[in-house]
Design a protein around this motif. Structure first.
Motif, PDB file in Angstrom:
ATOM      1  N   LEU A 187      35.434  73.834  22.691  1.00 24.26           N
ATOM      2  CA  LEU A 187      33.968  73.475  22.089  1.00 24.26           C
ATOM      3  C   LEU A 187      33.974  71.971  21.267  1.00 24.26           C
ATOM      4  CD1 LEU A 187      33.837  77.481  21.635  1.00 24.26           C
ATOM      5  CD2 LEU A 187      32.705  76.083  23.737  1.00 24.26           C
ATOM      6  N   GLY A 188      35.055  72.010  21.196  1.00 29.81           N
ATOM      7  CA  GLY A 188      34.952  71.167  19.857  1.00 29.81           C
ATOM      8  C   GLY A 188      34.958  71.159  18.553  1.00 29.81           C
ATOM      9  N   VAL A 189      35.475  72.199  18.369  1.00 30.78           N
ATOM     10  CA  VAL A 189      35.553  72.053  17.072  1.00 30.78           C
ATOM     11  C   VAL A 189      36.499  72.272  16.386  1.00 30.78           C
ATOM     12  CG1 VAL A 189      33.308  73.814  17.219  1.00 30.78           C
ATOM     13  CG2 VAL A 189      35.577  75.108  16.961  1.00 30.78           C
ATOM     14  N   PRO A 190      36.703  72.442  15.386  1.00 32.15           N
ATOM     15  CA  PRO A 190      38.318  73.019  14.232  1.00 32.15           C
ATOM     16  C   PRO A 190      39.111  73.882  14.587  1.00 32.15           C
ATOM     17  CG  PRO A 190      36.729  71.263  12.886  1.00 32.15           C
ATOM     18  CD  PRO A 190      36.211  71.902  13.942  1.00 32.15           C
ATOM     19  N   ILE A 191      40.409  73.780  14.965  1.00 33.82           N
ATOM     20  CA  ILE A 191      41.256  74.963  15.095  1.00 33.82           C
ATOM     21  C   ILE A 191      41.145  75.594  14.031  1.00 33.82           C
ATOM     22  CG2 ILE A 191      43.605  75.880  15.302  1.00 33.82           C
ATOM     23  CD1 ILE A 191      44.261  73.406  17.419  1.00 33.82           C
ATOM     24  N   PRO A 192      40.846  76.803  13.490  1.00 34.70           N
ATOM     25  CA  PRO A 192      40.616  77.791  12.088  1.00 34.70           C
ATOM     26  C   PRO A 192      41.571  77.172  11.812  1.00 34.70           C
ATOM     27  CG  PRO A 192      40.405  78.922  13.851  1.00 34.70           C
ATOM     28  CD  PRO A 192      41.067  77.901  14.871  1.00 34.70           C
ATOM     29  N   TYR A 193      42.027  77.323   9.878  1.00 32.70           N
ATOM     30  CA  TYR A 193      43.590  77.219   9.209  1.00 32.70           C
ATOM     31  C   TYR A 193      44.332  78.128   9.548  1.00 32.70           C
ATOM     32  CZ  TYR A 193      45.211  77.202   4.615  1.00 32.70           C
ATOM     33  OH  TYR A 193      46.359  77.509   3.880  1.00 32.70           O
ATOM     34  N   SER A 194      43.992  78.916   9.434  1.00 34.32           N
ATOM     35  CA  SER A 194      45.113  80.073   9.813  1.00 34.32           C
ATOM     36  C   SER A 194      46.031  80.503  10.983  1.00 34.32           C
ATOM     37  CB  SER A 194      45.467  80.820   8.686  1.00 34.32           C
ATOM     38  OG  SER A 194      43.751  81.599   9.107  1.00 34.32           O
ATOM     39  N   ASN A 195      45.454  79.388  12.074  1.00 33.35           N
ATOM     40  CA  ASN A 195      46.251  79.907  13.569  1.00 33.35           C
ATOM     41  C   ASN A 195      46.638  79.440  13.202  1.00 33.35           C
ATOM     42  OD1 ASN A 195      46.024  79.805  16.386  1.00 33.35           O
ATOM     43  ND2 ASN A 195      46.530  77.508  16.069  1.00 33.35           N
ATOM     44  N   LEU A 196      47.880  81.124  13.994  1.00 37.03           N
ATOM     45  CA  LEU A 196      49.158  80.511  13.915  1.00 37.03           C
ATOM     46  C   LEU A 196      49.316  80.266  15.603  1.00 37.03           C
ATOM     47  CD1 LEU A 196      50.886  82.663  11.597  1.00 37.03           C
ATOM     48  CD2 LEU A 196      51.679  79.929  12.168  1.00 37.03           C
ATOM     49  N   GLY A 197      48.653  80.178  16.852  1.00 40.99           N
ATOM     50  CA  GLY A 197      48.285  80.231  18.235  1.00 40.99           C
ATOM     51  C   GLY A 197      49.165  79.126  18.311  1.00 40.99           C
ATOM     52  N   ARG A 198      49.108  78.911  20.638  1.00 38.45           N
ATOM     53  CA  ARG A 198      50.306  77.868  20.831  1.00 38.45           C
ATOM     54  C   ARG A 198      48.105  77.528  21.610  1.00 38.45           C
ATOM     55  NH1 ARG A 198      54.073  77.353  25.040  1.00 38.45           N
ATOM     56  NH2 ARG A 198      53.431  75.554  26.835  1.00 38.45           N
ATOM     57  N   VAL A 199      47.889  75.683  21.973  1.00 38.41           N
ATOM     58  CA  VAL A 199      47.033  75.559  22.781  1.00 38.41           C
ATOM     59  C   VAL A 199      47.622  76.126  24.243  1.00 38.41           C
ATOM     60  CG1 VAL A 199      47.382  73.913  23.011  1.00 38.41           C
ATOM     61  CG2 VAL A 199      45.386  74.191  23.109  1.00 38.41           C
ATOM     62  N   ILE A 200      46.701  77.062  24.843  1.00 42.75           N
ATOM     63  CA  ILE A 200      46.956  77.091  26.055  1.00 42.75           C
ATOM     64  C   ILE A 200      46.915  75.979  26.990  1.00 42.75           C
ATOM     65  CG2 ILE A 200      47.221  78.288  28.519  1.00 42.75           C
ATOM     66  CD1 ILE A 200      45.693  80.335  26.533  1.00 42.75           C
ATOM     67  N   GLU A 201      47.448  74.481  27.206  1.00 38.68           N
ATOM     68  CA  GLU A 201      47.058  73.146  27.043  1.00 38.68           C
ATOM     69  C   GLU A 201      46.401  72.535  28.635  1.00 38.68           C
ATOM     70  OE1 GLU A 201      51.090  73.945  27.995  1.00 38.68           O
ATOM     71  OE2 GLU A 201      50.143  74.363  26.459  1.00 38.68           O
ATOM     72  N   ASP A 202      46.721  74.741  30.251  1.00 35.51           N
ATOM     73  CA  ASP A 202      46.247  74.110  31.644  1.00 35.51           C
ATOM     74  C   ASP A 202      44.718  74.463  31.313  1.00 35.51           C
ATOM     75  OD1 ASP A 202      49.033  73.120  32.256  1.00 35.51           O
ATOM     76  OD2 ASP A 202      49.539  75.046  32.199  1.00 35.51           O
ATOM     77  N   LEU A 203      44.831  74.675  30.712  1.00 38.62           N
ATOM     78  CA  LEU A 203      43.128  75.284  30.796  1.00 38.62           C
ATOM     79  C   LEU A 203      41.938  74.574  30.224  1.00 38.62           C
ATOM     80  CD1 LEU A 203      42.687  78.963  29.366  1.00 38.62           C
ATOM     81  CD2 LEU A 203      43.278  78.217  31.646  1.00 38.62           C
ATOM     82  N   LEU A 204      43.034  73.428  29.339  1.00 39.26           N
ATOM     83  CA  LEU A 204      42.010  72.316  28.951  1.00 39.26           C
ATOM     84  C   LEU A 204      41.723  70.674  30.343  1.00 39.26           C
ATOM     85  CD1 LEU A 204      43.326  72.123  25.114  1.00 39.26           C
ATOM     86  CD2 LEU A 204      41.297  72.828  26.272  1.00 39.26           C
ATOM     87  N   ILE A 205      42.218  71.316  30.878  1.00 35.70           N
ATOM     88  CA  ILE A 205      43.087  70.430  32.296  1.00 35.70           C
ATOM     89  C   ILE A 205      41.427  70.770  32.775  1.00 35.70           C
ATOM     90  CG2 ILE A 205      43.923  68.877  34.344  1.00 35.70           C
ATOM     91  CD1 ILE A 205      44.908  69.041  31.384  1.00 35.70           C
ATOM     92  N   THR A 206      40.778  69.159  32.959  1.00 37.47           N
ATOM     93  CA  THR A 206      39.996  69.748  34.539  1.00 37.47           C
ATOM     94  C   THR A 206      39.799  68.898  35.596  1.00 37.47           C
ATOM     95  OG1 THR A 206      37.985  67.749  33.487  1.00 37.47           O
ATOM     96  CG2 THR A 206      37.525  69.747  32.870  1.00 37.47           C
ATOM     97  N   VAL A 207      39.293  68.574  36.576  1.00 39.39           N
ATOM     98  CA  VAL A 207      39.240  68.355  38.120  1.00 39.39           C
ATOM     99  C   VAL A 207      38.953  66.900  38.102  1.00 39.39           C
ATOM    100  CG1 VAL A 207      38.790  69.849  39.263  1.00 39.39           C
ATOM    101  CG2 VAL A 207      37.092  68.820  38.466  1.00 39.39           C
ATOM    102  N   ASN A 208      37.799  66.540  37.084  1.00 39.28           N
ATOM    103  CA  ASN A 208      38.024  64.442  36.596  1.00 39.28           C
ATOM    104  C   ASN A 208      38.981  64.133  36.043  1.00 39.28           C
ATOM    105  OD1 ASN A 208      35.639  65.305  37.567  1.00 39.28           O
ATOM    106  ND2 ASN A 208      34.816  66.115  35.135  1.00 39.28           N
TER     107      ASN A 208
END
Length: 865
Positions: A158-179
């Motif tokens: 969504l283009g917003v900063p990651i919350p300060y207290s997050n401990l999760g790992r970004v699911i990088e495959d969900l950020l790749i598009t066909v373009n």
């Protein structure tokens, strides 16, 4: 989060209350889902949203009601499948669809534990523009992600900063598009992971600055990876960079789970074993006092069991908890086997009718394993209190009928209710029923009690409508007057407020002064014009003066506890008195009785002392008056009538106990020994008092306003005084009933003096008119009765906290552990600590009074010899 469901839909879009919170029935499988589906297409067609959340509950309800293999579950899953197909067709190319649940379920449809089926939930992701790698789609085992991984993924999407207290790992495959080309996709994934790593690193560094510690080996490994990232990471290929970032995020989450999400099974198990051993120790002390004549026997048992408890604690750090538990219970079993005769003897002396109140009291402890019970514990406690008193009253009736030959239960009951004992017992029971029922008006609503309608008793006067203020204020003041006057009237009736000694004068005057100060404080609080005025600072003066007078009176009563008045007689000889100071008081009493007879020519010259028959309980009552006034001050004016009702409930219970004791007593020893049922009643009263003063075993229910009664920042930055005030307010029930526990022992004797018809005719051969003076005559019975009452009362509270700890331990993976079971255990543990402190304090105060009475006897002996 989607709430308590097994499946839900998360759509980038606008938050819409219209279908998030429709009305539904708990067991209805379709109302909520149909409501969401009916609004979904309309919302998707709009262009004014960034995120839409659709919350489906049917699958969760179906699982709880029927289980996962029921035909109804198949129908619900087919409905969800059709809904997902429809959404996939209607979303735009730049929209991401996520379908997920917040938990799984067992084969029986339950959840809340830590099994794989319960903690594993599906995540389905779809977008027209997504370019998920094909190997991932064809894996037999789905790609595992944690639910915390959704937070950074959605933030970057969504283009917003990651919350300060997050401990999760970004699911990088969900950020790749066909373009994206392959190179662009790799750069984008590495850049997303780098942002994620910097956010987690900043949070962990800030967390450590506040004194928190992580495992050294893991932290050193993270520091090594951080240095590698900052030093030469950009020189590595993209796949190696991605590997380092993933390793850092995985290790950071594992390290935090090690600190935050793990339970010390060794510590919890050893703690439960220690509690069992300590309760056993307390019971052995109790049984030793009842059965053993040798005082060294008690000392030896205390020493050996204490040594055993400490050995358990030490070995818990070195031995497997399984082995430790087996050894502990084996040692206890061996000990109990060799001392089985003592245990059989003590239980043989307990009547079955005495066991019933004990069983009712212990049922409170068994209920702690149910979250539904904990939520409604105030209701159950009130019901069980009435049950204990009812059983106590009618058990006294049943005991009396065993000694008579009257046939027919109705005629027995009528005859019993018509005599003085039965009338007093029935009247006391009716008072308890009425007071307990009305005291429910002063309960506070828990968050989990949606049916509860909060009243205005816990609202301040200034927050009430103008039409209600005068009515509430004068009702509260009237209750405060009765709360002060009734105990004073009792002391005056017993002859304890005669004379002009300092202690007597202060007990007469200080409660009245404190009541006036409290009423003044309430009036000043209700004046709106004082808000923001310089006169506002004077609102704190009445509470401060109340605290001062209360502490001063309690300290004075400890050093000068006797509330008696000696009328100096004419100088006369009262006969020879033995040289033994411990026997002078009973001898003096019999001498005074002989000289006070109508045929004694020297009657006018004998000494007269008012209040001797209630001299032990009078200082306790005087202390309780000011304690209750302070409790009313901290609780607020609206609770004043409720505390008056609770005092009436307590007095009625003591009256029922006194009637039952005198009715079935065959000797003075029976009168001076409390029963198990009376201690169980006192235990239930302490629990009922806690809830009826507006408290619950939850942190949101704490009365933080008590911290500012007499305190508005003038103590600087210290939180000690406010913490003491909040603690005193929260655990006032435990303080009052623990400190006043000796009243259980004293009340039959004092009631027997004030109400002479209460005394049993079978005891006419013994001098029952001495009242509490009998404890001065026989110190051994006094010490034995106080020890029996204290240990049994503490054991009941210890068993309650033991069951609370066990429930939190067994249900540590329960969905409601941090909401219900853990706070309940914390409150029970603190209550037990407070009780364990104030019970010995009340007993020591009582023994201090008896010691001073002994000294007074020596004084009388020298004066009139």
């Amino acid at each position: 989060m989607l709430g308590d469901d097994t499946w839900g839909g998360l759509f980038p879009g606008r938050f819409n209350r219209a279908f998030l919170y429709p009305s539904f029935n708990v067991m209805d499988l379709h109302t909520v889902d149909n409501g969401v589906i009916s609004h979904l297409d309309e919302e998707l067609a709009r262009d004014d949203w960034d995120i839409i959340i659709a919350h489906f509950l049917g699958v969760d309800h179906c699982g709880h009601r029927y289980g996962p293999d029921h035909p109804e579950m198949e129908l619900k899953l087919l409905q969800m499948n059709e809904m997902i197909k429809n959404v996939m067709k209607n979303i735009e190319d730049d929209t991401l669809l996520l379908v997920l649940g917040d938990h799984g379920m067992t084969r029986t449809g339950d959840h809340g534990g830590d099994s794989v089926d319960e903690i594993t939930a599906a995540l389905f992701a779809y977008s027209h523009s997504l370019n998920i790698p094909l190997p991932l789609q064809h894996q037999s085992v789905p790609f595992p992600v944690a639910q915390v991984d959704l937070i950074p993924t959605l933030a970057l999407a969504l283009g917003v900063p990651i919350p300060y207290s997050n401990l999760g790992r970004v699911i990088e495959d969900l950020l790749i598009t066909v373009n994206h080309t392959f190179e662009e996709a790799a750069h984008h994934q590495v850049f997303s992971l780098e942002l994620n790593v910097h956010q987690v690193a900043n949070y962990l560094e800030e967390y450590r600055k506040h004194g928190s510690e992580f495992p050294d080996d893991m932290w050193q490994r993270l520091e090594f990876l951080s240095e590698k990232i900052s030093r030469d990471l950009h020189e590595l290929p993209l796949d190696k960079q991605k590997q380092v970032f993933v390793e850092y995020l995985t290790l950071a989450k594992l390290m935090c789970e090690e600190v935050w999400a793990k339970f010390s099974m060794t510590g919890m198990t050893s703690g439960l074993l220690l509690m069992v051993a300590v309760i056993t120790l307390a019971y052995l002390v109790l049984s030793s006092e009842v059965m053993a004549d040798d005082e060294m026997c008690i000392v030896n048992r205390i020493f050996y069991i204490t040594l055993f408890v400490n050995a358990l604690f030490v070995f818990s750090f070195y031995i497997s908890v399984v082995i430790l538990g087996l050894v502990a219970f084996l040692v206890l079993a061996i000990f109990l086997y060799f001392h089985r005769s003592r245990f059989s003897n003590i239980f043989a002396k307990i009547d079955l009718l005495e066991i019933i109140p004990l069983f009712i009291a212990l049922s409170v402890c068994l209920g702690t394993f149910s979250n539904s019970y904990v939520v409604v514990e105030n209701y159950v406690t009130a019901f069980l209190l009435v049950s204990v008193v009812t059983v106590q009253v009618f058990s006294s009736f049943m005991k009396q009928q065993k000694k008579k030959s009257v046939y027919g239960l109705p005629s027995k009951l009528v005859k019993w209710a018509s005599n003085y004992w039965g009338l007093m017992s029935i009247s006391s029971l009716l008072v308890v029923l009425v007071c307990v029922r009305i005291s429910s008006w002063f309960w506070k609503c828990r968050e989990e009690q949606p049916w509860c309608i909060p009243g205005h008793v816990h609202t301040t006067l200034a927050g009430l409508p103008q039409v209600m203020r005068n009515w509430r204020y004068f009702t509260s003041v009237f209750s405060l007057i009765l709360l002060t006057w009734l105990p004073r009237r009792w002391l005056m009736m017993c002859g304890n407020l005669n004379g002009s000694k300092l202690g007597v004068v202060l007990v007469r005057k200080v409660p009245v002064i404190c009541s006036i100060l409290v009423a003044s404080h309430w009036a000043l609080q209700a004046v709106p014009s004082l808000q923001g005025s310089p006169l506002r600072m004077y609102v704190v003066l009445p509470p401060l003066l109340t605290y001062f007078f209360a502490v001063f009176l309690m300290a004075l009563l400890f050093f000068v506890p006797l509330l008696i008045y000696e009328v100096p007689p004419r100088k006369d000889d009262i006969g020879p008195v033995t040289e033994n100071p411990y026997n002078c008081i009973p001898q003096l009493y019999h001498s005074l009785k002989a000289k006070y007879s109508t045929d004694n020519p020297k009657r006018q010259s004998i000494p007269i002392v008012y209040g001797l028959a209630t001299a032990v309980s009078a200082p306790l009552v005087g202390t309780l008056i000011v304690l209750l006034i302070v409790i009313v001050l901290l609780a607020g004016d609206g609770v004043s009538p409720g505390i008056l009702l609770l005092v009436g409930t307590t007095v009625a219970c003591l009256s029922a106990q006194a009637a039952s004791t005198w009715m079935n007593a065959d000797s003075l020893g029976d009168v001076m020994k409390p029963s198990w049922s009376s201690v169980c009643t006192w235990f239930m009263l302490s629990l009922h008092f806690f809830y009826s003063t507006g408290h619950h075993a939850t942190f949101p229910s704490l009365h933080w306003s008590a911290a500012f009664v007499g305190f508005e920042g003038q103590w600087g930055s210290s939180n000690v005084i406010p913490a003491i005030l909040v603690g005193f307010n929260t655990f006032s029930a435990q303080i009052i009933f623990a400190f006043s526990l000796p009243l259980i022992v004293l009340c039959p004797l004092s009631f027997g003096v004030v109400f002479p018809k209460l005394r049993n005719s079978r005891l006419e051969g013994e001098d029952t008119r001495q009242g509490e003076f009998l404890f001065v005559e026989d110190r051994k019975i006094a010490a034995s009765s106080l020890l029996f009452t204290s240990v049994l009362y503490i054991i009941l509270h210890a068993i309650k906290v033991l069951f609370s700890a066990a429930s939190a331990f067994i249900l540590r993976r329960h969905l409601m552990v941090w909401k219900i079971f853990a706070p309940h255990f914390i409150f029970d543990a603190v209550s037990f600590i407070v009780t364990s402190f104030f019970v010995p304090l009340g007993v020591l105060f009582t023994l201090r009074i008896i010691d001073v009475l002994d000294m007074f006897g020596v004084y009388l002996r020298h004066k009139y010899s």
